[in-house]
Every structure is written in structure tokens, then in C-alpha cells.
Scaffold this motif. Structure first.
Motif, PDB file in Angstrom:
ATOM      1  N   LEU A 340      24.583  42.573  57.934  1.00 12.40           N
ATOM      2  CA  LEU A 340      24.062  43.217  58.552  1.00 12.40           C
ATOM      3  C   LEU A 340      25.455  44.280  58.506  1.00 12.40           C
ATOM      4  O   LEU A 340      27.028  43.455  58.364  1.00 12.40           O
ATOM      5  N   LEU A 341      25.650  45.613  59.062  1.00 14.37           N
ATOM      6  CA  LEU A 341      26.253  46.177  59.599  1.00 14.37           C
ATOM      7  C   LEU A 341      25.709  47.627  60.758  1.00 14.37           C
ATOM      8  O   LEU A 341      23.989  47.484  60.629  1.00 14.37           O
ATOM      9  N   ILE A 342      26.541  47.420  61.273  1.00 17.57           N
ATOM     10  CA  ILE A 342      25.867  47.202  62.825  1.00 17.57           C
ATOM     11  C   ILE A 342      26.960  48.811  63.237  1.00 17.57           C
ATOM     12  O   ILE A 342      27.661  48.804  63.295  1.00 17.57           O
ATOM     13  N   THR A 343      26.590  50.304  63.646  1.00 18.08           N
ATOM     14  CA  THR A 343      27.500  51.220  63.864  1.00 18.08           C
ATOM     15  C   THR A 343      27.173  51.203  65.279  1.00 18.08           C
ATOM     16  O   THR A 343      27.324  50.327  65.893  1.00 18.08           O
ATOM     17  N   LEU A 344      28.507  52.290  65.800  1.00 15.07           N
ATOM     18  CA  LEU A 344      28.856  52.203  67.052  1.00 15.07           C
ATOM     19  C   LEU A 344      27.575  52.355  68.091  1.00 15.07           C
ATOM     20  O   LEU A 344      27.907  52.300  69.168  1.00 15.07           O
ATOM     21  N   GLU A 345      26.671  53.126  67.066  1.00 15.02           N
ATOM     22  CA  GLU A 345      25.701  53.883  68.376  1.00 15.02           C
ATOM     23  C   GLU A 345      24.781  52.691  68.379  1.00 15.02           C
ATOM     24  O   GLU A 345      23.337  53.062  68.713  1.00 15.02           O
ATOM     25  N   GLY A 346      24.692  52.146  67.708  1.00 17.78           N
ATOM     26  CA  GLY A 346      23.713  50.356  67.817  1.00 17.78           C
ATOM     27  C   GLY A 346      22.748  50.455  66.652  1.00 17.78           C
ATOM     28  O   GLY A 346      21.852  49.587  67.254  1.00 17.78           O
ATOM     29  N   ARG A 347      22.709  51.515  65.672  1.00 13.51           N
ATOM     30  CA  ARG A 347      22.022  51.835  64.347  1.00 13.51           C
ATOM     31  C   ARG A 347      22.053  50.747  63.352  1.00 13.51           C
ATOM     32  O   ARG A 347      23.227  50.534  62.943  1.00 13.51           O
ATOM     33  N   VAL A 348      20.794  49.395  62.993  1.00 12.69           N
ATOM     34  CA  VAL A 348      21.176  48.483  62.289  1.00 12.69           C
ATOM     35  C   VAL A 348      21.544  48.694  60.677  1.00 12.69           C
ATOM     36  O   VAL A 348      19.727  48.961  60.926  1.00 12.69           O
ATOM     37  N   GLU A 349      21.676  47.730  59.978  1.00 14.68           N
ATOM     38  CA  GLU A 349      21.282  48.418  58.344  1.00 14.68           C
ATOM     39  C   GLU A 349      21.703  46.636  57.388  1.00 14.68           C
ATOM     40  O   GLU A 349      22.327  46.087  57.930  1.00 14.68           O
ATOM     41  N   ILE A 350      20.581  46.886  56.964  1.00 14.77           N
ATOM     42  CA  ILE A 350      20.647  45.261  56.062  1.00 14.77           C
ATOM     43  C   ILE A 350      21.691  46.087  54.341  1.00 14.77           C
ATOM     44  O   ILE A 350      20.809  46.256  53.798  1.00 14.77           O
ATOM     45  N   LEU A 351      22.439  45.680  54.724  1.00 11.04           N
ATOM     46  CA  LEU A 351      23.876  45.624  53.601  1.00 11.04           C
ATOM     47  C   LEU A 351      23.053  45.070  52.101  1.00 11.04           C
ATOM     48  O   LEU A 351      23.080  44.214  51.396  1.00 11.04           O
ATOM     49  N   THR A 352      21.660  46.231  51.563  1.00 15.71           N
ATOM     50  CA  THR A 352      21.042  45.476  50.716  1.00 15.71           C
ATOM     51  C   THR A 352      21.405  46.074  49.263  1.00 15.71           C
ATOM     52  O   THR A 352      21.449  46.723  49.147  1.00 15.71           O
ATOM     53  N   ALA A 353      21.750  44.360  48.185  1.00 12.44           N
ATOM     54  CA  ALA A 353      22.546  45.806  47.032  1.00 12.44           C
ATOM     55  C   ALA A 353      22.190  44.595  46.006  1.00 12.44           C
ATOM     56  O   ALA A 353      21.588  42.757  46.519  1.00 12.44           O
ATOM     57  N   GLU A 354      22.337  44.447  44.582  1.00 15.36           N
ATOM     58  CA  GLU A 354      22.117  43.514  43.487  1.00 15.36           C
ATOM     59  C   GLU A 354      22.797  42.409  43.740  1.00 15.36           C
ATOM     60  O   GLU A 354      23.519  42.119  43.635  1.00 15.36           O
ATOM     61  N   PRO A 355      22.380  41.249  44.230  1.00 16.51           N
ATOM     62  CA  PRO A 355      22.988  39.721  44.023  1.00 16.51           C
ATOM     63  C   PRO A 355      23.876  39.327  42.827  1.00 16.51           C
ATOM     64  O   PRO A 355      22.364  39.813  42.089  1.00 16.51           O
ATOM     65  N   GLY A 356      24.847  39.309  42.792  1.00 19.32           N
ATOM     66  CA  GLY A 356      25.151  37.570  41.496  1.00 19.32           C
ATOM     67  C   GLY A 356      24.526  36.851  41.945  1.00 19.32           C
ATOM     68  O   GLY A 356      23.603  36.001  42.285  1.00 19.32           O
ATOM     69  N   LEU A 357      23.876  35.828  40.716  1.00 19.98           N
ATOM     70  CA  LEU A 357      23.342  34.477  40.947  1.00 19.98           C
ATOM     71  C   LEU A 357      23.996  33.257  41.835  1.00 19.98           C
ATOM     72  O   LEU A 357      25.955  34.057  41.958  1.00 19.98           O
ATOM     73  N   PRO A 358      24.206  32.298  42.323  1.00 19.94           N
ATOM     74  CA  PRO A 358      24.718  31.478  42.396  1.00 19.94           C
ATOM     75  C   PRO A 358      26.307  30.593  42.175  1.00 19.94           C
ATOM     76  O   PRO A 358      26.225  30.140  40.571  1.00 19.94           O
ATOM     77  N   LEU A 359      27.067  30.853  42.299  1.00 20.63           N
ATOM     78  CA  LEU A 359      27.451  29.673  41.734  1.00 20.63           C
ATOM     79  C   LEU A 359      27.119  28.688  41.338  1.00 20.63           C
ATOM     80  O   LEU A 359      26.710  27.696  42.216  1.00 20.63           O
ATOM     81  N   GLY A 360      27.518  27.878  40.029  1.00 22.89           N
ATOM     82  CA  GLY A 360      27.201  26.615  40.317  1.00 22.89           C
ATOM     83  C   GLY A 360      26.116  26.638  39.144  1.00 22.89           C
ATOM     84  O   GLY A 360      25.667  26.141  38.177  1.00 22.89           O
ATOM     85  N   VAL A 361      25.624  27.644  37.984  1.00 23.94           N
ATOM     86  CA  VAL A 361      24.152  28.961  37.870  1.00 23.94           C
ATOM     87  C   VAL A 361      24.824  29.290  36.358  1.00 23.94           C
ATOM     88  O   VAL A 361      24.658  28.377  34.732  1.00 23.94           O
ATOM     89  N   ASP A 362      25.449  30.063  35.957  1.00 23.82           N
ATOM     90  CA  ASP A 362      25.721  30.044  35.317  1.00 23.82           C
ATOM     91  C   ASP A 362      27.458  31.470  35.147  1.00 23.82           C
ATOM     92  O   ASP A 362      27.275  32.707  35.472  1.00 23.82           O
TER      93      ASP A 362
END
Length: 443
Positions: A340-362
């Protein structure tokens, strides 16, 4: 006219046989009723033992002991007095059956002092049945506001051969005094209760030991100036299970800070050991030049595959460096929940972005990097899925709940902020959780 002769001389007359038969059938009926009653009591006792053994918290066990004993003998009131270490007075007194009005009347009386018939059972821990409490030699009357009771059944509860406390029952609902059958079934329950209490105490020791071990594996956060940072770890609801959640923060050369949070699949010693080894390998890789978070995670994944048989692990790695007019956040995730990213004004944003695979998969799969400019007073929140997982809610619903919670508490000092998230988490609490928050300095 000649008298009628008895065809079966010396045998009882038919009416007499009927009387004997009715008497015998009545006796058999009483025996069957007694047998059925005994079976019901035995089944009730077995159900009570099972119910007590299901509890994993001591207060719940103690209350369950009282209520199940009341159910077994049909008592209106019940109580359990827990003795102090020296065994000479009560340090807890758990009651059941009192009405709200009766509880209000007794609100200012405090714990029983161990005088009267209650004290008699403390001094003489043999089963005690009283049909008239006021007439008993040890009776000293009742405190103001106490219901005036007439009958009592008291049984001591032992744990490992030591008297742990006394179970008190009063006033059978049918108005009769307690009998020997009541005494026997409550004594049997008291034996099972002693085992249940000991099991819960051992369970608590395991929980505390597992939590202490887990915390020893987690680092103390270093000075990350000019940033402020705070972290919190909460164990799972099932205390016998170790977790694989971890966090770390590492100050790097050129005023760069790296933060990481991760979760090893599994809840056992292997998961805990994997967590420690993965964290240590990652620390070493972080000091190797200015590699991006995605590149570092790729090297970590390949190293883990070559040197270990570690289970699947999710993680999020971030690198924060100065860039006017604030700081630059670069991050990469390996199958982990977004920060999560929370601005000084209190606005909350989910930093949704392309995820990679978990460790141990490929390990050969490329890991995307992401970037975001951070302004003064920005708060970043990294966490494990134990903070949000709930079987009745989707991941998106839980993340929305978390953003609302973060917005409400965003103005708190950072340590209070992470504790508020952990205290009011939207998850069901059945997994351990870790939270790491970092705040950029104000302008």
C-alpha cells in the motif's frame, strides 16, 4: 354339590401369579429406567469431556467445566474457584447461572475469601454434599446481594497431583438435594477437567515457545534514517504452528534502503528454517551493486534452487533511493500481495502491478520491475497475506477493507499505525501476519 378341585394342587392361584408377575415387571421396569438413566449420565459425561477438550484457551476451559457440570446434574448455579500458588485462598472465581440482576448485586463484593463452606472444601478436599447450607457447621452466611442457597455439591480438581481448584454446584432444578449419583458423575468430570487444564497449559507453553522462536528469527529494524520504519509480527490462531512470514530492512550504500517481506509456504520448523536461510541469502545479494529488485529476486531464486530444497515462497522486494523532489521506489513481487502507498493527505493506493512467479516455481521466468516517485510524508506498507485472508471474502474485498483501515489510522505514529492494522485486521486470524511500514520524512 361337590367342591371344585384344584387341577394343580400345591401351585399358586392365577390371581396370585398375576400379582407376582406385575411386581416382577415393575422391578424390571425400575431397573431398565435406572439403566437408561445411567446410560444418559454416561453419555452426558462423555459429551462433557469432549466439549471441554475442544477448548484451547484456559478461560474458556474453566468456564466450560462449570457449565457442563451444571448440565450433568441439573444445577441452577455453578462456580469454579482457582487456588493461588500456596493453595490457601482463591485467586479466580468463575461463576455461571447468575442472572444479570444477581451479578449486579454482587458486583462490589470481590472474590470469596475462602471462609465458610467454600473454605471447608479448600481445607478438606474431599467431595462435599450439603443439603442445608445455613445449618452446616462451617457456614458463615452469604454476602450482601448473594442468592440464598440451600444445597451444595463441591468437588476438588487436581492437576498433576496438586489441588488446582474447587468446583461448586448449587440448587438442583428439581428442588432435590444432590445425591451420590451426582457426586460420582461430577467427580468423574473433575478428573477429566484436570487433564484438560493441564493440556491447555502445555498447549500455551508450546504456543509461547513457538512464538518466541519465530520472533528470534526476525530482525530488529536498523536505523533507516532519514526514513522512519516500524514492523509487527502476530502469530497464527493455532499456537502449535510455526509460521514462515518474515520481513527485513537493509540500509545500503549511497543512502539507499532495501525493504523486503515474504511468506514461506507451510507452518512448521522447515518453513521457519527456510525463512531464515532465504532472508540471509537475500541480504548478501542486496549488497552486490545496484541491481534492480527484479534482478535480485531472479538471482535469489536461482541460488535457492541450486543449493536448497526450499518450498515455494512469496516475497516483495523494494529499493528506495533519493530522487528530487522526493524519493524513487523500485519494487518487484514474487507472487506476493501488493503493498500500500499512503500519501501525506491520507489517500491510500494499492500498488497493483504485474507480479512475478513465487520463488521456487520457475527461476528462468523474467521478473518485472516497477517504479513510483515518492513525495515527502509518504507511507509504504508491506504485509503478508495473513493480514487479509478470510474464507468468506475475496482478495479484492479484503484489500479494500485494508485500505479503509489504513486511511482511518494513517495519521498515527508509525509504530501505532502498524499495531492498529494488526489489531483490526480484516482476516480471520488463522494465519500468522507480518507488517513492515516505512515513511519518508516530511518536506
Amino acid at each position: 354339590m361337590a367342591a371344585e378341585q384344584d387341577p394343580f394342587p400345591g401351585q399358586p392361584h392365577l390371581p396370585e401369579l398375576h400379582v407376582r408377575l406385575r411386581s416382577e415387571l415393575g422391578r424390571i421396569d425400575e431397573q431398565l429406567r435406572a439403566l437408561l438413566d445411567a446410560m444418559d449420565r454416561m453419555q452426558g459425561l462423555l459429551d462433557a469431556v469432549v466439549a471441554i477438550s475442544r477448548e484451547v484457551e484456559l478461560p474458556a476451559v474453566l468456564h466450560r467445566i462449570v457449565t457442563t457440570a451444571m448440565d450433568l446434574v441439573g444445577a441452577h448455579y455453578g462456580a469454579l474457584g482457582v487456588l493461588n500458588e500456596t493453595g490457601d485462598h482463591l485467586e479466580q472465581f468463575i461463576t455461571a447461572g447468575l442472572s444479570e440482576h444477581e451479578r449486579a448485586d454482587l458486583a462490589g463484593t470481590g472474590l470469596p475469601t475462602g471462609r465458610g463452606v467454600l473454605g471447608h472444601l479448600i481445607s478438606h478436599p474431599e467431595p462435599l454434599r450439603i443439603s442445608d447450607i445455613p445449618a452446616h457447621a462451617a457456614s458463615v452466611g452469604f454476602p450482601s446481594g448473594h442468592p440464598h442457597l440451600r444445597t451444595l455439591l463441591g468437588v476438588a480438581i487436581s492437576v498433576r497431583g496438586e489441588i488446582y481448584g474447587d468446583l461448586y454446584l448449587s440448587e438442583r432444578r428439581d428442588g432435590q438435594p444432590f445425591d451420590v449419583h451426582d457426586e460420582n458423575v461430577v467427580m468423574a468430570l473433575a478428573s477429566a477437567a484436570g487433564i484438560a487444564i493441564e493440556n491447555v497449559r502445555l498447549f500455551e507453553q508450546v504456543r509461547v515457545g513457538a512464538e518466541q522462536f519465530q520472533r528470534l528469527l526476525l530482525p530488529a529494524l536498523p536505523d533507516l534514517g532519514p526514513f522512519t520504519a516500524a514492523a509487527v509480527y502476530r502469530p497464527a490462531a493455532e499456537p502449535s504452528k510455526l509460521g514462515g512470514d518474515w520481513y527485513d530492512a537493509v540500509p545500503l550504500p549511497d543512502d539507499v534502503v532495501a525493504v523486503v517481506i515474504g511468506d514461506v509456504v507451510g507452518h512448521d520448523l522447515h518453513a521457519a528454517a527456510t525463512m531464515a536461510s532465504t532472508r540471509n541469502m537475500l541480504r548478501a545479494l542486496l549488497f552486490d551493486g545496484g541491481s534492480s529488485p527484479g534482478a535480485v529476486l531472479t538471482r535469489l531464486d536461482r541460488t535457492l534452487q541450486a543449493l536448497t530444497d526450499n518450498p515455494v515462497t512469496t516475497t516483495a522486494l523494494a529499493r528506495i533511493e533519493r530522487e528530487a523532489p522526493g524519493w524513487r521506489l523500485r519494487w518487484s513481487t514474487a507472487g506476493h500481495v501488493p503493498p500500500l502507498l499512503i500519501t501525506l493527505e491520507g489517500r491510500v493506493e494499492i500498488l497493483t502491478a504485474e507480479p512475478g512467479l513465487p520463488l521456487g516455481v520457475d527461476p528462468g521466468e523474467p521478473r518485472p520491475d516497477h517504479s513510483r516517485l515518492l513525495f515527502p510524508g509518504t507511507t509504504l506498507v508491506f504485509f503478508t497475506d495473513g493480514l487479509i485472508e478470510h474464507p468468506s471474502h475475496s482478495l479484492d474485498e479484503s484489500l479494500d477493507d485494508l485500505t479503509e483501515l489504513a486511511a482511518v489510522h494513517s495519521t498515527l505514529p508509525l509504530r501505532d499505525f502498524v499495531c492498529a492494522l494488526a489489531d483490526h485486521h480484516p482476516s480471520d486470524g488463522h494465519d500468522d501476519m507480518a507488517i513492515l511500514a516505512l515513511r519518508t520524512p516530511p518536506a
